[in-house]
Design a protein around this motif. Structure first.
Motif: not given
Length: 124
Positions: A12-18, A83-103
């Motif tokens: 996606x181009x910068x400023x776009x959504x996904x 995800x909106x107003x995307x920036x090049x710095x948002x480039x990554x592999x995105x993962x999900x999981x069940x989570x728990x609080x750590x600190x």
């Protein structure tokens, strides 16, 4: 055990959504806070967002606050990250999981795996 499968990434181009999705197996999906993380090569996986069991409470990393929205559909065992107003710095592999609080942050729950991830690339 929560086993997620992420999908929906792309270019996606910068400023776009996904929107990326996470379908999680397991009959106890509604028992878990769910979260999104992202990782770029050479860096540690970082927390992005989390959502409570009912979806009524959300948490965001400062870097995405105001631009990303996490939601869940418990009837479909699915978590979304809009995800909106995307920036090049948002480039990554995105993962999900069940989570728990750590600190002061969130980490993968001991009863969850990460999925294979979905690549999001933001061009400038």
């Amino acid at each position: 055990q929560v086993q997620p499968v992420e999908s929906g990434g792309g270019l996606v181009q910068a400023g776009g959504s996904l929107r990326v999705s996470c379908a999680a197996s397991g009959r106890t999906f509604t028992s878990y806070v769910m979260g999104w993380f992202r990782q770029v090569p050479g860096k540690e996986r970082e927390f992005v967002a989390a959502i409570s069991y009912s979806g009524g409470t959300t948490y965001y990393a400062d870097s995405v606050k105001g631009r990303f929205t996490i939601s869940r559909d418990n009837a479909k065992n699915t978590v979304y990250l809009q995800m909106s107003s995307l920036k090049p710095a948002d480039t990554a592999v995105y993962y999900c999981a069940a989570v728990e609080r750590r600190g002061t942050t969130w980490a993968r729950h001991r009863s969850s795996n990460f999925g294979q991830g979905t690549q999001v690339t933001v061009s400038s």
